[in-house]
Design an enzyme around this catalytic site. Structure first.
Site, PDB file in Angstrom:
ATOM      1  CG  HIS A 281      -1.731   1.319   1.237  1.00 25.71           C
ATOM      2  ND1 HIS A 281      -3.016   0.757   1.053  1.00 25.71           N
ATOM      3  CD2 HIS A 281      -1.489   2.158   2.321  1.00 25.71           C
ATOM      4  CE1 HIS A 281      -3.489   2.367   0.983  1.00 25.71           C
ATOM      5  NE2 HIS A 281      -2.679   2.912   1.839  1.00 25.71           N
ATOM      6  CD  GLU A 282       2.049   3.667   3.694  1.00 22.30           C
ATOM      7  OE1 GLU A 282       1.696   4.434   2.792  1.00 22.30           O
ATOM      8  OE2 GLU A 282       0.620   3.590   4.335  1.00 22.30           O
TER       9      GLU A 282
ATOM     10  CG  HIS B   6       0.574   6.545  -0.726  1.00 22.46           C
ATOM     11  ND1 HIS B   6      -0.714   7.202  -1.227  1.00 22.46           N
ATOM     12  CD2 HIS B   6       0.435   5.930   0.249  1.00 22.46           C
ATOM     13  CE1 HIS B   6      -1.636   7.191  -0.038  1.00 22.46           C
ATOM     14  NE2 HIS B   6      -1.607   6.189   0.608  1.00 22.46           N
TER      15      HIS B   6
ATOM     16  CG  HIS C 261       0.969   8.735  -7.266  1.00 17.74           C
ATOM     17  ND1 HIS C 261      -0.682   9.227  -6.804  1.00 17.74           N
ATOM     18  CD2 HIS C 261       0.266   9.295  -8.603  1.00 17.74           C
ATOM     19  CE1 HIS C 261      -1.494   9.521  -7.750  1.00 17.74           C
ATOM     20  NE2 HIS C 261      -0.622   9.336  -8.776  1.00 17.74           N
TER      21      HIS C 261
END
Length: 722
Positions: A501-502, A505, A508
């Protein structure tokens, strides 16, 4: 204004389609081939990346000044804490020059370029200082960083009231710039203008001062509410039967209840904790009511019908109407699915307790855990050896190679560059584009470290005047178990999901190639910023992806297929009732902050009871006030829905582009080119709709979520038949 997107939130010009790397139907990076060549490979076949993360860090760290040392994050000024003073002063002087340029009649570049330069100047100091303030183990560094944060924050407040600066930007927005502009220029200009007007600079002086006062009051109320939401509840010992007191802390003549005790085996313990911990608190009720009223008044003064309209403006959802349509339809579709979950929980409860009532809110977490254990017979000790940190990082690098032609490479750090000796520095490299940026991996637990898993932007990416690119720098801040001398860091499945999940980020930020740093990577609306990270969770729990890296850290043997299937199936237990709970939370948040106001005699608890009756499958428990413990009403005010919208869009992207082949280079490059590359540089709803080929409306988002839920249900049923 200028810092709102840089400090409060968490692209690609290459269009070539590169051939997929496939080896014996496996999707793996070349450096990993040896890792998967045998079911009995030894430890020394780990790739350099896996070996680095599977070895206890041994490099020495000196936080003292040295003439050979660089500064934190390789910033020369930060060899010593006093360097923050120099960074702050340089930023202040540069800001003065840039404000003068904005207001000048003979400006030599686009207004939006000057504003982004100004934003970058402030964010490069504020973002770095904010992280060091929170993460550095030495007080002298954290204090110096905090002073810099306060100074830059004060400067931003001054800029927020700089009328001439605002009017110069407004003139360009209304009448056009004297230089040719693009759609991206206009979009980013609009974002800057909105950030400005949130402080009420466009209002007359009386209203503007009221907005400033309300902002200060709301900040104070929010801090007090958050503190109160975490406080334990004390009651006299006489209020509990003697045989129940032993399950709680006792302080003299008082029982101290610190939480919900959701894992307690005895039902009476869970029930008592729920009713005591969530008992209505008049002071918390007063704080929340004043917070809601203050935010509503502030929003209406600034021209919005409600605080929800202000908070959702410019987001993926765009309007509260779409959010309410989405939540209402989702409530309807979830009702029969969640009902089946609760019926199954009832059966479990009646089987465990001979005389018991129907399932209650305090039972849900307990019996969810029981169902996972009963159906799938999983335990952490059985799974963890297959998920060493090195193996997981290797798997991530292999996945990124297949999807984006990108690899993660350990890079040696300079003396003085790190704030802790157990931090790794990753270079993110594209095979043809070269270096994309750096990820500092602060993964391990340590004394004094903040217990939060998050992504920090230290420096945003942007196109520089000479045509080169300012490579982004981010930190992934986790709390994984530290390795020992005898074994690497071994992760639970939940930790694997958090890491993916991290990393979503971070990617991105790395894969964006935006013209302006104000909109790079995660500097976008909350409901859009979470899409790439939630999408990565689908990869994290896909058996095809897991098989490429889940192997025993000692023997190298891959995880048994049967164990892998049980792991993935366990993540789907009672998914409908969990989503229904999130929908209830989101609808309550919208009711509190929406345009429909409530009378002075209506408490937030009355609204809670009404919304729970409409949206949740279990009844409200009298004399409880769950919302007074819900700190997200402060930080995510009117935006708690973001998780569900992000999950809907991520599910939709997964189903359309990656479910058939999670390693597809063609789909990965399309996703990067049409979504990730733009960061927040395009209106997100239009961009996502174009990428998916359908309009982002309530019906389509709910359809994506229901498809995902039904797929999870099928997994559970299939495993049950076996």
């Amino acid at each position: 204004m200028l810092l709102s997107r840089g400090t409060n939130i968490f692209a690609n010009y290459t269009r070539k389609k590169l051939r997929k790397f496939v080896k014996a139907k496996r999707h793996i990076v070349p450096t990993q081939l040896d890792n998967f060549s045998s079911h009995t490979c030894s430890v020394n076949t780990w790739s350099p990346l896996a070996s680095a993360f599977n070895t206890k860090p041994s490099r020495m760290l000196s936080l003292q000044f040295s003439k050979d040392a660089t500064g934190l994050f390789d910033v020369p000024e930060l060899k010593e804490p006093e360097g923050f003073y120099l960074l702050k002063e340089n930023a202040i002087h540069a800001t003065q020059d840039l404000v003068t340029e904005c207001c000048s009649s003979d400006r030599s570049r686009k207004m939006v370029e000057v504003f982004d330069h100004l934003s970058d100047t402030l964010c490069c100091v504020a973002d770095l200082a904010e992280f060091i303030r929170m993460a550095h183990p030495q007080a002298k560094y954290s204090h110096a960083a905090e002073d810099a944060c306060i100074a830059i924050g004060g400067l931003v407040e001054q800029l927020n009231t700089h009328k001439e600066l605002y009017e110069a930007l407004l003139d360009v927005y209304k009448n056009g710039d004297k230089f040719p502009t693009t759609d991206v220029d206009k979009h980013v200009t609009k974002l800057f203008l909105f950030d400005f007007e949130q402080s009420g600079i466009h209002l007359d002086e009386i209203k503007r001062k009221r907005v400033v006062g309300l902002n200060e009051s709301i900040l104070t109320l929010g801090q007090h509410f958050m503190n109160g939401s975490l406080q334990p509840r004390a009651i006299p010992k006489t209020k509990l039967p003697e045989n129940l007191r032993q399950h709680f802390a006792i302080d003299g003549e008082k029982i101290i209840v610190t939480g919900l005790y959701a894992d307690a085996h005895m039902e009476i313990t869970r029930e008592a904790a729920y009713k005591i911990f969530l008992y209505p608190d008049p002071h918390q009720e007063s704080l929340l009511t004043e917070l809601l009223r203050g935010r509503h008044e502030m929003a209406t003064l600034c021209g919005f019908p409600s605080y929800a309209h202000r908070a959702i403006n410019g987001s993926l959802a765009e309007t509260p109407d779409l959010v309410l349509d989405f939540l209402t339809l989702l409530t309807k579709e979830l009702k029969p699915r969640a009902k089946k979950d609760f019926e199954e929980m009832n059966l479990l409860k009646k089987a465990q307790y001979q005389y018991s009532k129907d399932i209650s809110p305090w039972d849900v977490p307990y019996f969810t855990g029981q169902a996972r254990q009963n159906k799938f017979n999983l335990n952490t000790s059985e799974l963890a050896p297959y998920f060493s940190l090195g193996a997981v990082m290797d798997g991530l690098s292999g996945l990124l190679y297949n999807m984006y032609n990108v690899t993660l490479e350990i890079e040696e750090t300079k003396h003085g560059e790190l704030w802790s000796s157990d931090v790794y520095k990753l270079a993110v490299k594209h095979k043809t584009e070269g270096l994309l940026g750096y990820i500092y991996c602060d993964f391990y637990e340590r004394q004094g470290k903040a217990h939060q898993d998050c992504h920090f932007t230290i420096r945003g990416g942007k196109l520089l005047p000479d045509g080169s690119y300012q490579d982004p720098i981010v930190v992934l801040h986790l709390n994984l178990p530290a390795p020992s001398w005898s074994s690497p860091s071994l992760l639970t499945p939940g930790m694997v999901e958090i890491l993916f999940h991290e990393m979503g980020h971070a990617l991105h930020s790395m894969l964006a190639r935006t013209q302006y740093q104000h909109v790079t990577g995660t500097r976008c609306s909350t409901d859009f910023a979470e899409v790439p990270s939630i999408l990565m969770e689908f990869f994290a729990m896909d058996t095809r992806v897991l098989r490429t890296f889940a192997r025993h850290y000692k023997t190298g043997e891959p995880i048994p297929s049967e164990l892998l299937e049980r792991l993935v199936g366990s993540k789907s237990v009672f998914a409908a009732s969990e989503m229904q709970l999130q929908t209830f939370y989101s609808m309550l948040d919208q009711r509190y902050y929406g345009a429909e106001r409530w009378g002075s005699d209506t408490s937030t608890t009355h609204i809670l009871e009404k919304v729970q009756t409409e949206c949740y499958g279990l009844p409200y428990i009298q004399n409880t006030a769950w919302q007074l413990r819900f700190g997200h009403l402060v930080g995510y005010g009117a935006k708690y829905y973001s998780y569900l919208v992000s999950r809907a869009v991520a599910s939709w992207i997964w189903q359309k582009y990656f479910a058939a082949d999670p390693f597809s280079r063609e789909m990965g490059e399309k996703y990067r080119e049409e979504v990730l590359s733009h960061g927040g540089g395009k209106p997100p709803r239009a961009m996502v709709g174009e990428f998916l080929g359908r309009e982002v409306v309530a019906e389509n988002m709910v359809e994506a979520l229901m498809t995902d839920l039904d797929h999870k249900k099928m997994k559970v049923e299939a495993l049950r038949l076996h």
